[in-house]
Design a protein around this motif. Structure first.
Motif, PDB file in Angstrom:
ATOM      1  N   ARG A   1       7.126 -13.070  22.401  1.00 10.58           N
ATOM      2  CA  ARG A   1       6.290 -12.218  23.238  1.00 10.58           C
ATOM      3  C   ARG A   1       4.905 -12.032  22.623  1.00 10.58           C
ATOM      4  N   ILE A   2       3.898 -12.243  23.447  1.00  7.74           N
ATOM      5  CA  ILE A   2       2.498 -12.192  23.021  1.00  7.74           C
ATOM      6  C   ILE A   2       1.795 -11.085  23.798  1.00  7.74           C
ATOM      7  N   LEU A   3       0.940 -10.331  23.109  1.00 14.85           N
ATOM      8  CA  LEU A   3       0.250  -9.200  23.725  1.00 14.85           C
ATOM      9  C   LEU A   3      -1.266  -9.379  23.672  1.00 14.85           C
ATOM     10  N   ILE A   4      -1.903  -9.073  24.792  1.00 10.88           N
ATOM     11  CA  ILE A   4      -3.359  -8.998  24.901  1.00 10.88           C
ATOM     12  C   ILE A   4      -3.694  -7.577  25.344  1.00 10.88           C
ATOM     13  N   ALA A   5      -4.741  -6.982  24.795  1.00 13.12           N
ATOM     14  CA  ALA A   5      -5.146  -5.640  25.222  1.00 13.12           C
ATOM     15  C   ALA A   5      -6.664  -5.533  25.206  1.00 13.12           C
ATOM     16  N   GLY A   6      -7.222  -5.144  26.334  1.00 13.34           N
ATOM     17  CA  GLY A   6      -8.672  -4.972  26.395  1.00 13.34           C
ATOM     18  C   GLY A   6      -9.143  -4.837  27.831  1.00 13.34           C
ATOM     19  N   SER A   7     -10.275  -4.190  28.005  1.00 14.35           N
ATOM     20  CA  SER A   7     -10.859  -4.107  29.335  1.00 14.35           C
ATOM     21  C   SER A   7     -11.271  -5.497  29.795  1.00 14.35           C
ATOM     22  N   PHE A   8     -11.339  -5.692  31.088  1.00 14.71           N
ATOM     23  CA  PHE A   8     -11.669  -7.012  31.620  1.00 14.71           C
ATOM     24  C   PHE A   8     -13.185  -7.210  31.598  1.00 14.71           C
ATOM     25  N   ARG A   9     -13.701  -7.326  30.384  1.00 21.34           N
ATOM     26  CA  ARG A   9     -15.127  -7.590  30.174  1.00 21.34           C
ATOM     27  C   ARG A   9     -15.257  -8.941  29.489  1.00 21.34           C
ATOM     28  N   GLU A  10     -16.355  -9.626  29.745  1.00 20.21           N
ATOM     29  CA  GLU A  10     -16.523 -10.986  29.243  1.00 20.21           C
ATOM     30  C   GLU A  10     -16.333 -11.072  27.739  1.00 20.21           C
ATOM     31  N   LYS A  11     -16.811 -10.068  27.008  1.00 21.09           N
ATOM     32  CA  LYS A  11     -16.765 -10.132  25.544  1.00 21.09           C
ATOM     33  C   LYS A  11     -15.336 -10.155  24.993  1.00 21.09           C
ATOM     34  N   LYS A  12     -14.341  -9.760  25.793  1.00 24.22           N
ATOM     35  CA  LYS A  12     -12.953  -9.748  25.321  1.00 24.22           C
ATOM     36  C   LYS A  12     -12.323 -11.137  25.318  1.00 24.22           C
TER      37      LYS A  12
ATOM     38  N   PHE B   1       0.187   1.580  24.394  1.00 29.40           N
ATOM     39  CA  PHE B   1      -0.273   0.395  23.658  1.00 29.40           C
ATOM     40  C   PHE B   1       0.530   0.225  22.382  1.00 29.40           C
ATOM     41  N   LEU B   2       0.726   1.309  21.637  1.00 29.90           N
ATOM     42  CA  LEU B   2       1.488   1.220  20.388  1.00 29.90           C
ATOM     43  C   LEU B   2       2.946   0.841  20.667  1.00 29.90           C
ATOM     44  N   GLU B   3       3.519   1.404  21.700  1.00 28.64           N
ATOM     45  CA  GLU B   3       4.902   1.059  22.049  1.00 28.64           C
ATOM     46  C   GLU B   3       5.021  -0.432  22.382  1.00 28.64           C
ATOM     47  N   GLU B   4       4.063  -0.948  23.125  1.00 30.00           N
ATOM     48  CA  GLU B   4       4.085  -2.362  23.502  1.00 30.00           C
ATOM     49  C   GLU B   4       3.868  -3.263  22.286  1.00 30.00           C
ATOM     50  N   LEU B   5       3.039  -2.807  21.346  1.00 28.41           N
ATOM     51  CA  LEU B   5       2.813  -3.588  20.124  1.00 28.41           C
ATOM     52  C   LEU B   5       4.132  -3.966  19.468  1.00 28.41           C
ATOM     53  N   TYR B   6       5.033  -2.986  19.366  1.00 27.57           N
ATOM     54  CA  TYR B   6       6.293  -3.223  18.652  1.00 27.57           C
ATOM     55  C   TYR B   6       7.283  -4.058  19.461  1.00 27.57           C
ATOM     56  N   LYS B   7       6.989  -4.254  20.734  1.00 25.45           N
ATOM     57  CA  LYS B   7       7.833  -5.123  21.569  1.00 25.45           C
ATOM     58  C   LYS B   7       7.368  -6.573  21.506  1.00 25.45           C
ATOM     59  N   HIS B   8       6.219  -6.801  20.872  1.00 25.21           N
ATOM     60  CA  HIS B   8       5.619  -8.131  20.878  1.00 25.21           C
ATOM     61  C   HIS B   8       5.487  -8.692  19.468  1.00 25.21           C
ATOM     62  N   HIS B   9       5.441 -10.003  19.390  1.00 26.18           N
ATOM     63  CA  HIS B   9       5.404 -10.682  18.090  1.00 26.18           C
ATOM     64  C   HIS B   9       3.989 -11.005  17.624  1.00 26.18           C
ATOM     65  N   ILE B  10       3.116 -11.382  18.548  1.00 23.95           N
ATOM     66  CA  ILE B  10       1.777 -11.888  18.204  1.00 23.95           C
ATOM     67  C   ILE B  10       0.736 -11.137  19.030  1.00 23.95           C
ATOM     68  N   PHE B  11      -0.373 -10.758  18.392  1.00 25.70           N
ATOM     69  CA  PHE B  11      -1.465 -10.092  19.099  1.00 25.70           C
ATOM     70  C   PHE B  11      -2.616 -11.078  19.256  1.00 25.70           C
ATOM     71  N   LEU B  12      -3.039 -11.283  20.491  1.00 19.86           N
ATOM     72  CA  LEU B  12      -4.042 -12.294  20.831  1.00 19.86           C
ATOM     73  C   LEU B  12      -5.297 -11.599  21.346  1.00 19.86           C
ATOM     74  N   SER B  13      -6.431 -11.818  20.657  1.00 22.31           N
ATOM     75  CA  SER B  13      -7.659 -11.090  20.997  1.00 22.31           C
ATOM     76  C   SER B  13      -8.901 -11.919  20.656  1.00 22.31           C
ATOM     77  N   PRO B  14      -9.203 -12.956  21.472  1.00 20.38           N
ATOM     78  CA  PRO B  14     -10.299 -13.888  21.143  1.00 20.38           C
ATOM     79  C   PRO B  14     -11.673 -13.454  21.667  1.00 20.38           C
ATOM     80  N   SER B  15     -12.249 -12.432  21.059  1.00 21.68           N
ATOM     81  CA  SER B  15     -13.540 -11.903  21.504  1.00 21.68           C
ATOM     82  C   SER B  15     -14.653 -12.950  21.424  1.00 21.68           C
ATOM     83  N   VAL B  16     -15.650 -12.790  22.315  1.00 23.17           N
ATOM     84  CA  VAL B  16     -16.782 -13.715  22.372  1.00 23.17           C
ATOM     85  C   VAL B  16     -18.070 -12.932  22.579  1.00 23.17           C
TER      86      VAL B  16
END
Length: 245
Positions: free
Chosen positions: A52-63, A127-142
């Motif tokens: 399970r992979i988690l992404i978290a962030g507002s839908f803005r281009e920089k995310k 967000f914290l609860e979901e973190l522990y349900k997931h294995h990898i955190f994916l956050s490729p900011s630009v």
């Protein structure tokens, strides 16, 4: 701050220096998080072998979320045991709505609706609860087309690393100060879907490295981003400045 400028990280420091501020006038003061509220949980593959992979962030281009979904889609073509959750949404602004459509189009491109949970905006405790349900955190900011950036590093990455999750992110702003490339996670160039896909596939294919990456990440956050230590450090800075005034 008297004759000193406090900045969140090295990226901001370099930006100030580029504007002509002398280096000795700048002090880096990292963000702090409440580590008492974020327990360390080693990530390991469960009996169901679902990753399970988690992404978290507002839908803005920089995310960079469309790039994250693109990489997930490519890796899932080979690894059918992957699941993705996305916390966040558009706030309704035209540029955010445009970004949302890009995300949805990428989900459709790879036929991912059955393996993605779109959770929308959620409070911090979820967000914290979901973190522990997931294995990898994916956050490729630009860096966005209008120049918008993270400025420093997203707090979500700091918290995810503190929780024990391996991080996959980018060499953007101060993220390289939070994520130790190759040790607590992996960093790739901005907008490089091929590199993002390669590192995600490596993480997915090697679950035995997750626990050690998580340990390294936790130790790094405890040392450099513990709110108690950062407040104590800030108090010393104020004391030093006060003695000069």
């Amino acid at each position: 701050q008297g004759d000193k400028f406090l900045v969140e990280g090295s990226h901001m420091k370099k930006s100030l220096m580029g504007l002509g501020c002398p280096e000795d006038k700048i002090t880096v003061q990292h963000l702090g998080i409440d580590l008492d509220g974020i327990k360390f949980v080693p990530r390991e593959l469960g009996k169901d072998e679902e990753i399970r992979i988690l992404i978290a962030g507002s839908f803005r281009e920089k995310k960079g979320i469309p790039y994250a979904v693109e990489a997930f889609g490519q890796v899932r073509e080979k690894h059918k045991n992957l699941k993705l959750a996305i916390i966040g949404d558009s706030g309704g602004a035209p540029r955010e709505e445009e970004e949302k459509q890009k995300i949805l189009a990428t989900i459709d491109k790879y036929h991912l609706k059955h393996c993605i949970r779109m959770l929308g905006y959620q409070p911090h405790h979820v967000f914290l609860e979901e973190l522990y349900k997931h294995h990898i955190f994916l956050s490729p900011s630009v860096t966005a087309s209008d120049g918008d950036t993270e400025g420093g590093a997203p707090v979500s990455i700091i918290e995810a690393s503190a929780s024990g999750a391996p991080i996959l992110s980018t060499t953007h702003c101060d993220i390289p100060e939070v994520v130790i490339d190759g040790k607590s996670g992996y960093l790739v160039p901005e907008r490089d879907v091929d590199a993002l896909t390669d590192r995600l596939e490596f993480l997915v294919s090697n679950p035995k490295i997750w626990e050690e990456m998580g340990k390294v990440g936790r130790e790094h956050i405890e040392k450099n981003y513990d709110i108690i230590k950062q407040v104590q450090r800030l108090e010393k800075i104020y004391d030093e400045v006060g003695k000069r005034t």
